[in-house]
Design a protein around this motif. Structure first.
Motif, PDB file in Angstrom:
ATOM      1  N   LEU A   2       0.646  10.021   3.654  1.00 43.89           N
ATOM      2  CA  LEU A   2       1.794   9.757   2.784  1.00 43.89           C
ATOM      3  C   LEU A   2       2.876  10.810   2.909  1.00 43.89           C
ATOM      4  CD1 LEU A   2      -0.130   8.604  -0.428  1.00 43.89           C
ATOM      5  CD2 LEU A   2       1.167   7.150   1.140  1.00 43.89           C
ATOM      6  N   GLU A   3       2.504  12.026   3.272  1.00 43.65           N
ATOM      7  CA  GLU A   3       3.484  13.121   3.356  1.00 43.65           C
ATOM      8  C   GLU A   3       4.240  13.153   4.676  1.00 43.65           C
ATOM      9  OE1 GLU A   3       1.141  16.562   2.642  1.00 43.65           O
ATOM     10  OE2 GLU A   3       0.871  16.142   0.484  1.00 43.65           O
ATOM     11  N   LEU A  51       0.816   3.238  -3.057  1.00 41.83           N
ATOM     12  CA  LEU A  51       1.593   4.166  -2.233  1.00 41.83           C
ATOM     13  C   LEU A  51       1.400   3.888  -0.743  1.00 41.83           C
ATOM     14  CD1 LEU A  51       1.154   7.560  -4.140  1.00 41.83           C
ATOM     15  CD2 LEU A  51       3.217   6.145  -3.991  1.00 41.83           C
ATOM     16  N   ILE A  52       0.174   3.544  -0.361  1.00 44.16           N
ATOM     17  CA  ILE A  52      -0.078   3.212   1.048  1.00 44.16           C
ATOM     18  C   ILE A  52       0.679   1.944   1.432  1.00 44.16           C
ATOM     19  CG2 ILE A  52      -1.850   2.515   2.696  1.00 44.16           C
ATOM     20  CD1 ILE A  52      -3.814   4.259   1.101  1.00 44.16           C
ATOM     21  N   LYS A 110       3.405   0.811   0.045  1.00 44.11           N
ATOM     22  CA  LYS A 110       4.830   1.138   0.085  1.00 44.11           C
ATOM     23  C   LYS A 110       5.176   1.937   1.335  1.00 44.11           C
ATOM     24  CE  LYS A 110       8.476   3.412  -2.586  1.00 44.11           C
ATOM     25  NZ  LYS A 110       8.789   4.185  -3.824  1.00 44.11           N
ATOM     26  N   LYS A 111       4.326   2.900   1.680  1.00 42.64           N
ATOM     27  CA  LYS A 111       4.584   3.736   2.853  1.00 42.64           C
ATOM     28  C   LYS A 111       4.540   2.927   4.134  1.00 42.64           C
ATOM     29  CE  LYS A 111       5.136   7.965   4.565  1.00 42.64           C
ATOM     30  NZ  LYS A 111       6.224   8.878   4.150  1.00 42.64           N
ATOM     31  N   SER A 112       3.684   1.932   4.172  1.00 43.56           N
ATOM     32  CA  SER A 112       3.544   1.119   5.385  1.00 43.56           C
ATOM     33  C   SER A 112       4.752   0.247   5.649  1.00 43.56           C
ATOM     34  CB  SER A 112       2.297   0.244   5.288  1.00 43.56           C
ATOM     35  OG  SER A 112       2.454  -0.741   4.277  1.00 43.56           O
ATOM     36  N   GLN A 113       5.560   0.002   4.619  1.00 45.57           N
ATOM     37  CA  GLN A 113       6.784  -0.814   4.737  1.00 45.57           C
ATOM     38  C   GLN A 113       6.500  -2.225   5.247  1.00 45.57           C
ATOM     39  OE1 GLN A 113       9.116   1.799   7.302  1.00 45.57           O
ATOM     40  NE2 GLN A 113      10.200   2.626   5.528  1.00 45.57           N
ATOM     41  N   ASP A 127      10.279   1.290  11.480  1.00 40.48           N
ATOM     42  CA  ASP A 127       9.756   2.494  10.837  1.00 40.48           C
ATOM     43  C   ASP A 127       8.233   2.539  10.819  1.00 40.48           C
ATOM     44  OD1 ASP A 127      12.494   2.285   8.511  1.00 40.48           O
ATOM     45  OD2 ASP A 127      12.401   3.275  10.445  1.00 40.48           O
ATOM     46  N   PHE A 128       7.667   2.858   9.644  1.00 40.49           N
ATOM     47  CA  PHE A 128       6.224   3.066   9.565  1.00 40.49           C
ATOM     48  C   PHE A 128       5.437   1.791   9.847  1.00 40.49           C
ATOM     49  CE2 PHE A 128       7.612   6.866   7.339  1.00 40.49           C
ATOM     50  CZ  PHE A 128       6.688   7.809   7.767  1.00 40.49           C
ATOM     51  N   TYR A 135      -0.490   2.764   9.863  1.00 39.22           N
ATOM     52  CA  TYR A 135       0.168   2.473   8.583  1.00 39.22           C
ATOM     53  C   TYR A 135       0.197   0.978   8.312  1.00 39.22           C
ATOM     54  CZ  TYR A 135       1.794   7.289   8.164  1.00 39.22           C
ATOM     55  OH  TYR A 135       1.851   8.654   8.018  1.00 39.22           O
TER      56      TYR A 135
END
Length: 578
Positions: free
Chosen positions: A206-207, A265-266, A268-271, A286-287, A293
């Motif tokens: 996530l970071e 969060l995962i 969301k981060k994976s888009q 992106d991710f 991801y």
């Protein structure tokens, strides 16, 4: 554990991964010590760890492992309890530490580490499997060697790069997964350590500011195992908290809010749900372009559905499933265990939402799919087979509450497994409903700590509450199946006559008929909001007469008449005049 179909550097490996994953699914849960079997072993152990393991091969070179002072102290307590026949505290919470390091295990681990650094999916997959199989052989009655032991073996091969450090986190995840599989309720210390390790894995991902910072690419099966085990350990700890008051202070360890937060969060981060992608499976920005991801986000959605079902929020679970493409080539089919898990919780959510027609369709779909794959590839493990048996039990309940047409082979298997119980279910035997529900349903949990003043833990047991609600629903429908069997025989019948056949009061029958209409009208499908009559037989009451509309027979009659007219036209003689 199956191969990753989303290799970042080539479409050929993607296709290869999709083929390989099906072939090796059978070894997955055996190498993983499937959770259900592990829980049973923990309960049957003498002192928690005396179950019969595999015999270690002779003439294998081994080296002693130096234990830490804490490990030595705990192991001495364990041995003393065994000598005094007081193994209760270790019965299902403690595994002795590994005290020997065997040469084959060293070789498999070094090969595993080397292939992980090479980022070759096929090689990682083979090493992943072989390492677990070696652990089954040499460490069937104890925990795995810690990562510190293996780091000493690696020596200069460990270079402290991002890939190496992340491999250490992943090995620790495997270590705790193995521990949880062999005992039913690991001690608090292991639960805390495992939570912190999962937090480190997810926080690292996530970071990351850009996808290029994460220089790893894991097989699909390994990614699914990580997320699936994350929810499994949360579920295990939640059941453990129901019995223990002394864990109240651990508010952030395996807390429901924290678990759901990580899953969100995962995702969301994976888009994978970015505004630029109408179908996130095809997103390339992106991710989402990074396979780790992308697949973690996808599997987190499915795991989130599982958590919502465990918490009893079936409406939200079905709403979340609207995000998943349920096509035959959807990404959940890459990993067989994921495929089965998704449909299991989908069918259960439909059942608890009174959508028996939809539940039957979902369960029938997965059971047909599994049956075809079993014949050709024999991929099932003990864990998957047990989950399939549970789905047959859920299907038996659905068929009793709302009879529907299912695949012939599935129907035959259903009768073989639960033929005697089906008859009792149709007669409204509540004890059989309770038995099948207890066997087939996931054990629901509370979202918060259940220990409140003035209440016992049993009174606040979420699983008992969900069962009570289900059985109450069944009791309300106890006479509906019998009513349906009678009204199918008539086009019109008086309430007085039907009440006589059923041997109940006419006014009570009028109430039951209203209940029948109510129970069989529900929202159709996942995405629609309008109400629809699920049954193939409809009726309305005019004064004291019941008018029945048999839709099933009407459709068959219309089809038969249309076929007659069609063939009459084709049989009309045609004359060719010269």
């Amino acid at each position: 554990m199956q191969n990753n179909n989303n290799n970042r550097k080539g479409g050929n490996k993607q296709q290869q991964g999709g083929n390989n994953n099906q072939q090796r699914q059978g070894g997955n849960k055996n190498a993983n010590y499937n959770k259900q079997q592990g829980g049973q072993q923990g309960g049957n152990q003498q002192g928690g760890n005396q179950q019969k393991g595999r015999k270690i091969p002779t003439n294998v070179e081994s080296f002693p492992i130096t234990l830490t002072p804490a490990q030595v102290q705990q192991h001495q307590q364990y041995q003393q309890s065994m000598q005094n026949n007081q193994s209760g505290q270790f019965q299902s919470s403690y595994l002795p530490p590994a005290q020997q390091l065997f040469t084959p295990v060293i070789n498999y681990f070094v090969n595993f580490f080397t292939n992980f650094k090479s980022q070759s999916h096929s090689d990682i997959l083979v090493s992943y499997d072989n390492f677990f199989k070696s652990c089954e052989t040499y460490y069937s009655n104890c925990a795995l060697p810690t990562i510190d032991v293996f780091l000493a073996v690696l020596g200069d091969k460990y270079e402290d790069t991002f890939t190496d450090r992340f491999f250490v986190l992943l090995y620790r995840e495997i270590y705790y997964r193995y521990y949880f599989a062999l005992v039913s309720q690991p001690n608090i210390g292991i639960c805390v350590e495992s939570w912190r390790n999962y937090s480190a894995i997810f926080d690292t991902l996530l970071e990351a500011a850009t996808p290029n910072e994460v220089e790893i690419d894991l097989p699909n099966a390994w990614l699914w195992d990580i997320v699936d085990e994350f929810v499994y350990q949360y579920h295990t700890f939640a059941k453990f908290k129901l019995k223990k008051v002394d864990v109240d202070q651990l508010t952030e360890i395996w807390d429901t809010t924290s678990v759901i937060r990580y899953l969100y969060l995962i995702i969301k981060k994976s888009q994978i749900f970015s505004a630029n992608s109408s179908r996130f499976e095809n997103a390339t920005d992106d991710f989402c372009s990074h396979p780790v991801y992308k697949m973690l986000g996808y599997y987190s959605v499915i795991s989130l559905v599982r958590v919502q079902c465990l918490l009893g929020d079936y409406t939200l679970a079905l709403k979340t499933l609207e995000l998943i493409d349920m096509g035959k080539k959807a990404m959940y089919t890459y990993v067989t265990a994921c495929h089965i898990t998704l449909y299991y919780y989908l069918g259960f959510a439909y059942l608890m939402s009174r959508k028996y027609n939809e539940a039957t369709k979902a369960l029938n779909t997965i059971l047909v799919s599994v049956a075809s794959k079993t014949k050709s590839q024999n991929f099932q493990s003990d864990h998957n087979e047990k989950k399939i048996d549970k789905m047959y039990a859920l299907l038996a309940i659905c068929q009793a509450l709302y009879p529907n047409k299912i695949d012939e082979n599935v129907n035959n298997t259903l009768k073989e497994k639960f033929g005697d119980k089906l008859l009792k279910l149709q007669k409204g035997d509540i004890s059989v409903y309770e038995e099948l529900y207890s066997y087939s349903s996931p054990r629901c949990i509370n979202a918060v700590n259940p220990h409140l003043s003035g209440h016992s833990s049993n009174a606040l047991d979420a699983h008992r509450l969900q069962m009570a609600l289900f059985l109450e629903e069944v009791k309300q429908q106890s006479l509906l199946t019998t009513i349906r069997s009678y009204i199918t025989l008539y086009s019109t019948i008086s309430i007085q006559k039907l009440a006589g056949l059923l041997q109940i009061d006419p006014e009570e029958l009028r109430i039951k008929l209203t209940c029948y209409k109510h129970k069989n009208v529900n929202v159709l499908g996942k995405g629609e909001t309008k109400y629809h009559n699920q049954v193939d037989i409809d009726f309305y009451i005019d004064q004291d007469m019941i008018h029945i509309d048999n839709r099933l027979y009407a459709k068959e009659t219309d089809s038969f008449i249309n076929s007659i007219l069609k063939f009459e036209g084709s049989l009309t003689p045609q004359y060719n005049w010269m």
